[in-house]
Design a protein around this motif. Structure first.
Motif, mmCIF file in Angstrom:
data_model
loop_
_atom_site.group_PDB
_atom_site.id
_atom_site.type_symbol
_atom_site.label_atom_id
_atom_site.label_comp_id
_atom_site.label_asym_id
_atom_site.label_seq_id
_atom_site.Cartn_x
_atom_site.Cartn_y
_atom_site.Cartn_z
ATOM 1 N N TYR A 54 -4.770 6.112 6.682
ATOM 2 C CA TYR A 54 -5.725 5.048 6.975
ATOM 3 C C TYR A 54 -5.009 3.751 7.327
ATOM 4 O O TYR A 54 -5.380 3.063 8.279
ATOM 5 C CB TYR A 54 -6.647 4.821 5.769
ATOM 6 C CG TYR A 54 -7.537 3.611 5.900
ATOM 7 C CD1 TYR A 54 -7.228 2.425 5.239
ATOM 8 C CD2 TYR A 54 -8.670 3.632 6.702
ATOM 9 C CE1 TYR A 54 -8.019 1.305 5.378
ATOM 10 C CE2 TYR A 54 -9.467 2.513 6.842
ATOM 11 C CZ TYR A 54 -9.140 1.349 6.181
ATOM 12 O OH TYR A 54 -9.924 0.247 6.328
ATOM 13 N N VAL A 95 -0.421 -0.082 -12.162
ATOM 14 C CA VAL A 95 -1.275 1.104 -12.047
ATOM 15 C C VAL A 95 -0.444 2.386 -12.158
ATOM 16 O O VAL A 95 -0.793 3.307 -12.887
ATOM 17 C CB VAL A 95 -2.039 1.112 -10.703
ATOM 18 C CG1 VAL A 95 -2.983 2.288 -10.634
ATOM 19 C CG2 VAL A 95 -2.803 -0.178 -10.522
ATOM 20 N N THR A 96 0.659 2.451 -11.407
ATOM 21 C CA THR A 96 1.389 3.714 -11.325
ATOM 22 C C THR A 96 2.477 3.866 -12.380
ATOM 23 O O THR A 96 2.758 4.982 -12.797
ATOM 24 C CB THR A 96 2.037 3.861 -9.945
ATOM 25 O OG1 THR A 96 2.884 2.734 -9.725
ATOM 26 C CG2 THR A 96 0.989 3.904 -8.860
ATOM 27 N N ARG A 116 -2.762 9.576 -1.885
ATOM 28 C CA ARG A 116 -1.649 8.875 -1.256
ATOM 29 C C ARG A 116 -1.593 9.095 0.245
ATOM 30 O O ARG A 116 -1.482 8.157 1.032
ATOM 31 C CB ARG A 116 -0.349 9.345 -1.899
ATOM 32 C CG ARG A 116 0.746 8.425 -1.542
ATOM 33 C CD ARG A 116 2.085 8.879 -2.054
ATOM 34 N NE ARG A 116 3.046 7.875 -1.663
ATOM 35 C CZ ARG A 116 3.877 7.249 -2.481
ATOM 36 N NH1 ARG A 116 3.869 7.559 -3.748
ATOM 37 N NH2 ARG A 116 4.697 6.327 -2.038
ATOM 38 N N ARG A 128 0.810 -1.199 0.000
ATOM 39 C CA ARG A 128 0.000 0.000 0.000
ATOM 40 C C ARG A 128 0.851 1.261 0.000
ATOM 41 O O ARG A 128 0.311 2.375 0.016
ATOM 42 C CB ARG A 128 -0.921 -0.007 1.212
ATOM 43 C CG ARG A 128 -1.659 -1.333 1.331
ATOM 44 C CD ARG A 128 -2.737 -1.280 2.355
ATOM 45 N NE ARG A 128 -3.674 -0.229 2.087
ATOM 46 C CZ ARG A 128 -4.640 -0.295 1.201
ATOM 47 N NH1 ARG A 128 -4.809 -1.383 0.502
ATOM 48 N NH2 ARG A 128 -5.447 0.721 1.020
ATOM 49 N N HIS A 129 2.177 1.063 0.007
ATOM 50 C CA HIS A 129 3.016 2.253 0.083
ATOM 51 C C HIS A 129 3.869 2.488 -1.143
ATOM 52 O O HIS A 129 4.098 3.625 -1.520
ATOM 53 C CB HIS A 129 3.941 2.171 1.311
ATOM 54 C CG HIS A 129 3.233 2.518 2.561
ATOM 55 N ND1 HIS A 129 3.004 1.635 3.582
ATOM 56 C CD2 HIS A 129 2.661 3.669 2.951
ATOM 57 C CE1 HIS A 129 2.332 2.226 4.536
ATOM 58 N NE2 HIS A 129 2.110 3.461 4.185
ATOM 59 N N ARG A 146 -0.611 0.079 -4.341
ATOM 60 C CA ARG A 146 0.307 0.698 -5.290
ATOM 61 C C ARG A 146 1.063 -0.400 -6.026
ATOM 62 O O ARG A 146 1.989 -0.997 -5.487
ATOM 63 C CB ARG A 146 1.298 1.601 -4.545
ATOM 64 C CG ARG A 146 0.598 2.675 -3.741
ATOM 65 C CD ARG A 146 1.563 3.744 -3.329
ATOM 66 N NE ARG A 146 2.004 4.537 -4.452
ATOM 67 C CZ ARG A 146 1.369 5.585 -4.950
ATOM 68 N NH1 ARG A 146 0.230 5.964 -4.415
ATOM 69 N NH2 ARG A 146 1.863 6.239 -5.967
ATOM 70 N N GLY A 194 -6.552 1.086 -3.238
ATOM 71 C CA GLY A 194 -5.411 1.819 -2.718
ATOM 72 C C GLY A 194 -4.109 1.047 -2.742
ATOM 73 O O GLY A 194 -3.172 1.377 -2.017
ATOM 74 N N SER A 222 -6.527 0.086 -7.903
ATOM 75 C CA SER A 222 -6.588 1.530 -7.721
ATOM 76 C C SER A 222 -7.632 1.890 -6.677
ATOM 77 O O SER A 222 -7.389 2.696 -5.781
ATOM 78 C CB SER A 222 -6.925 2.200 -9.057
ATOM 79 O OG SER A 222 -7.126 3.569 -8.869
ATOM 80 N N HIS A 232 -4.556 7.490 2.117
ATOM 81 C CA HIS A 232 -4.401 6.040 2.229
ATOM 82 C C HIS A 232 -3.360 5.690 3.269
ATOM 83 O O HIS A 232 -3.536 4.760 4.061
ATOM 84 C CB HIS A 232 -3.985 5.447 0.875
ATOM 85 C CG HIS A 232 -5.089 5.437 -0.124
ATOM 86 N ND1 HIS A 232 -4.874 5.234 -1.463
ATOM 87 C CD2 HIS A 232 -6.411 5.615 0.016
ATOM 88 C CE1 HIS A 232 -6.028 5.271 -2.098
ATOM 89 N NE2 HIS A 232 -6.973 5.507 -1.229
ATOM 90 N N GLY A 233 -2.249 6.446 3.276
ATOM 91 C CA GLY A 233 -1.193 6.158 4.242
ATOM 92 C C GLY A 233 -1.683 6.314 5.669
ATOM 93 O O GLY A 233 -1.416 5.475 6.540
ATOM 94 N N PHE A 290 -5.754 8.745 -9.401
ATOM 95 C CA PHE A 290 -6.520 8.512 -8.175
ATOM 96 C C PHE A 290 -5.600 8.074 -7.043
ATOM 97 O O PHE A 290 -5.702 8.542 -5.910
ATOM 98 C CB PHE A 290 -7.591 7.449 -8.441
ATOM 99 C CG PHE A 290 -8.494 7.195 -7.269
ATOM 100 C CD1 PHE A 290 -8.298 6.099 -6.451
ATOM 101 C CD2 PHE A 290 -9.529 8.063 -6.982
ATOM 102 C CE1 PHE A 290 -9.125 5.868 -5.376
ATOM 103 C CE2 PHE A 290 -10.368 7.842 -5.900
ATOM 104 C CZ PHE A 290 -10.163 6.735 -5.086
ATOM 105 N N LEU A 291 -4.682 7.161 -7.365
ATOM 106 C CA LEU A 291 -3.753 6.697 -6.337
ATOM 107 C C LEU A 291 -2.855 7.833 -5.858
ATOM 108 O O LEU A 291 -2.598 7.962 -4.669
ATOM 109 C CB LEU A 291 -2.875 5.570 -6.885
ATOM 110 C CG LEU A 291 -3.401 4.148 -6.751
ATOM 111 C CD1 LEU A 291 -2.349 3.179 -7.215
ATOM 112 C CD2 LEU A 291 -3.801 3.840 -5.337
ATOM 113 N N ASP A 292 -2.391 8.642 -6.789
ATOM 114 C CA ASP A 292 -1.459 9.701 -6.400
ATOM 115 C C ASP A 292 -2.131 10.768 -5.553
ATOM 116 O O ASP A 292 -1.565 11.239 -4.565
ATOM 117 C CB ASP A 292 -0.830 10.337 -7.650
ATOM 118 C CG ASP A 292 0.111 9.380 -8.356
ATOM 119 O OD1 ASP A 292 0.325 9.546 -9.565
ATOM 120 O OD2 ASP A 292 0.628 8.474 -7.683
#
Lengths: 471, 201
Positions: free
Chosen positions: B163, A370-371, B157, A302-303, A366, A364, A361, B160-161, B152-154
């Motif tokens: 959470y 996706v990225t 970020r 997730r990071h 990573r 959440g 995505s 999410h972190g 969306f992920l960016d």
């Protein structure tokens, strides 16, 4: 990560696993479809059909946009029928559109949620047959109408149906083996044990069946423990992804404390067995692997995209463990076996994650796909080519004979070709092809390595035993 | 932005904007949100709320996944002689469940709304309408959607972190409390069994 079919396991283990799955009363969606498939063609159910089923799963995911469009139409029937069969993204998407301002008919869409959500959920519950039949009956009533579907079910009936989906949170003893199997991700564990066994078999020492069994058991327990902790950490994320929403902790079949206790009950004896009965190095590697998987890979998902490399390392350690269980020391041969698994992970996982980008995505996660999509394709190609290189290094290290790079060249070239096509086109079908190729490529590669294993003894004996092995 | 404003509306009590659009899911949401307030009255509550059974005295009940957040609601049972530790555990679990539900509802809703907006803007740029000649919705191919997924992920970020950290902390605390409660129960059972022969003789 792995969706490897347990058809890859030969013999009794595979058969008993299948029976295990079939005996579960409210098994998950995957198993239900498996059973339907098996009933159709039982003579071939251990091999091709399973792969076929996986293809079907991907095909439906591929058509998720189609289903999204279909949801706008008047008849809810086709979509709810397909929802019963599929585990695809479309079910999730259909729940959310209610709050979507773009949809035309908001009132009927809100009813969409309650009429669609139960088929989606109920397929994983024991009462799903009744509920789904009810729904399809309702659909049949609703379909002939011209206007966007009118909800036929009364409030009491709906309440009754939703109430049936509530279950008491108490541990059912009879289901405990199945719950534990799911918690430990038994199929993935089986693959890990197979790769450790391959590492053991490739080591240039006399084959000791006792140590072999003990090492396999220890690896199995360590893997079960790591998988359980992984599921314990990821409950809310798993509940939001289609692939993982039927896991025992998500469904509340056992409590988190129970899962942790199970993990400890597997992990501690497993590592102890490896340390005391095999050798300390193997025990250390087992413990390291558990740590890497639970405390590095799981949170890293997730990071940062670095999780894929850590995950590849986690997959590479079991064959190294198998080798050290046999020889007791870390040799270049052990690292080579680990290297095969490490390189293989990238085309396998990158191709798999390519088609799950939306779920990742939204959840959440990573992931490279996706990225950094470009890097994802490059890395898959690079490591597929690396497999060819490693196969050539194998005889130089004395692990196999020189026949091995030659006979493994066709399959290595094939997977590299598919990785190249994936690199150039980067679409769903090329990703799917690469993923399915990786599923049979690894067992085949390990088998070929085993048949080309360098026989112990002088070089003058090398030719005859090698031929004997291959005939 | 519209998405965050809409997500912000989904706090307790502020359902007005969505009421006319999604009556059923709204009720589900409302019942779900009010569950922690009802937690303290669970002992006297015999009337059944629309979507959940009455709390039994022996076991918790777990329900189907919520349509918006996919989190399964739990109706916690309250034992007769609930200790302080057990009460703390139950409240923490209820609170974590609500917190999880809020986060994922926001997440799923903002994801789908932003996705729609993205598709809409991309189609506009191409000069296409949302629906084609046959009335079916147009969709973008996976390469075009990948731009949105990455964005969306960016953008989320940090959220999410935060959470993740909070979730790990809560998960550990709940499990630790569960372990303490279980040990305490085992201890009381053992001591009772030990004391019983002495008192009966």
């Amino acid at each position: 990560m792995y969706k490897t079919p347990c058809s890859r396991l030969s013999g009794v283990v595979g058969v008993s696993l299948k029976q295990l799955i079939q005996n579960v009363p409210h098994c998950n969606q995957t198993a239900r479809c498996l059973i339907q498939l098996h009933k159709r063609d039982p003579s071939r159910w251990l091999t091709y059909q399973h792969l076929n089923f996986l293809k079907r799963q991907y095909v439906t995911k591929n058509n998720s946009e189609l289903h999204q469009r279909a949801a706008q139409k008047a008849a809810p029937c086709p979509t709810s029928v397909e929802e019963r069969d599929d585990n695809g993204v479309e079910r999730r998407v259909q729940r959310i559109p209610t709050l979507d301002p773009v949809l035309t008919d908001n009132v009927s869409s809100s009813e969409n949620i309650t009429s669609k959500a139960p088929p989606g959920i109920s397929t994983s519950e024991p009462y799903d047959d009744a509920a789904v039949r009810e729904d399809s009956a309702l659909c049949v009533v609703g379909a002939p109408k011209e206007t966007p579907h009118v909800h036929v079910e009364t409030d009491e009936a709906r309440e009754a149906r939703l109430d049936r989906q509530w279950k008491q949170l108490k541990v059912d003893g009879a289901q405990l083996p199945d719950i534990y199997a799911q918690l430990a991700k038994i199929k993935l564990t089986a693959l890990v044990v197979t790769s450790a066994a391959a590492g053991y078999a490739m080591a240039p020492v006399p084959f000791d069946p006792v140590i072999f069994v003990v090492a396999s058991l220890g690896t199995c327990l360590a893997s079960c423990s790591a998988n359980s902790i992984n599921q314990y950490f990821e409950v809310p994320f798993d509940s939001n992804m289609n692939r993982t929403k039927n896991r025992p902790l998500v469904r509340g079949q056992i409590s988190p404390l129970h899962a942790v206790s199970f993990a400890l009950a597997c992990g501690v004896p497993g590592v102890a067995l490896l340390t005391l009965a095999v050798n300390p190095l193997t025990g250390f590697l087992g413990g390291l692997n558990i740590f890497l998987y639970t405390c590095c890979y799981t949170p890293l998902k997730r990071h940062s995209i670095a999780n894929t490399w850590v995950g590849a390392l986690v997959g590479a350690i079991p064959p190294v463990m198998g080798w050290t269980a046999a020889t007791g020391c870390l040799e270049p041969g052990a690292l080579l076996m680990g290297g095969f698994l490490y390189c293989w992970q990238f085309p396998h996982f990158n191709a798999l994650s390519w088609n799950l980008r939306e779920d990742y995505s939204r959840g959440g996660y990573r992931m490279m796909s996706v990225t950094h999509p470009g890097m994802c394709k490059r890395v898959a190609l690079r490591h597929s080519l690396g497999l060819i290189g490693l196969s050539t290094v194998a005889p130089a290290l004395g692990v196999t004979t020189w026949t091995f790079p030659v006979i493994s060249l066709p399959i290595n070239l094939y997977i590299s070709y598919l990785a190249f096509v994936f690199y150039r086109r980067g679409d769903r079908s090329s990703a799917r092809k690469l993923f399915f190729c990786s599923l049979w490529h690894l067992p085949m590669l390990l088998l070929l390595a085993l048949t080309c294993k360098k026989p112990r003894g002088g070089p003058e004996e090398a030719a005859a035993p090698a031929l004997a092995l291959q005939s | 932005m519209a998405a965050t404003a809409a997500a912000g509306l989904l706090t307790r009590g502020a359902f007005g904007a969505f009421a006319h659009r999604a009556p059923r899911s709204l009720t589900a949401l409302k019942t779900r949100q009010c569950s922690s307030e009802l937690a303290t009255e669970r002992d006297e509550k015999t009337k059944r709320s629309p979507f959940r059974p009455a709390a039994s005295t022996t076991h918790d009940w777990i329900g189907p996944p919520n349509p918006l957040s996919n989190i399964r609601p739990i109706v916690y049972h309250v034992p007769e002689n609930e200790s302080e530790l057990e009460r703390r555990l139950r409240h923490l679990r209820q609170e974590t469940e609500d917190w999880n539900h809020n986060f994922w509802t926001k997440q799923n809703i903002s994801f789908s709304q932003e996705k729609e907006e993205f598709i809409f803007s991309q189609l506009n740029r191409k000069g296409l309408t949302m629906r084609d000649e046959e009335g079916r919705r147009r969709s973008l191919n996976s390469e075009e959607m990948a731009v949105f997924y990455k964005r969306f992920l960016d953008t989320n970020r940090k959220r999410h972190g935060d959470y993740n950290r909070e979730w790990y902390r809560r998960n550990f605390t709940i499990t630790l409390l569960m372990a303490r409660v279980a040990l305490k129960q085992m201890w009381t059972t053992v001591t009772e069994r030990y004391n019983r022969p002495n008192t009966s003789s």
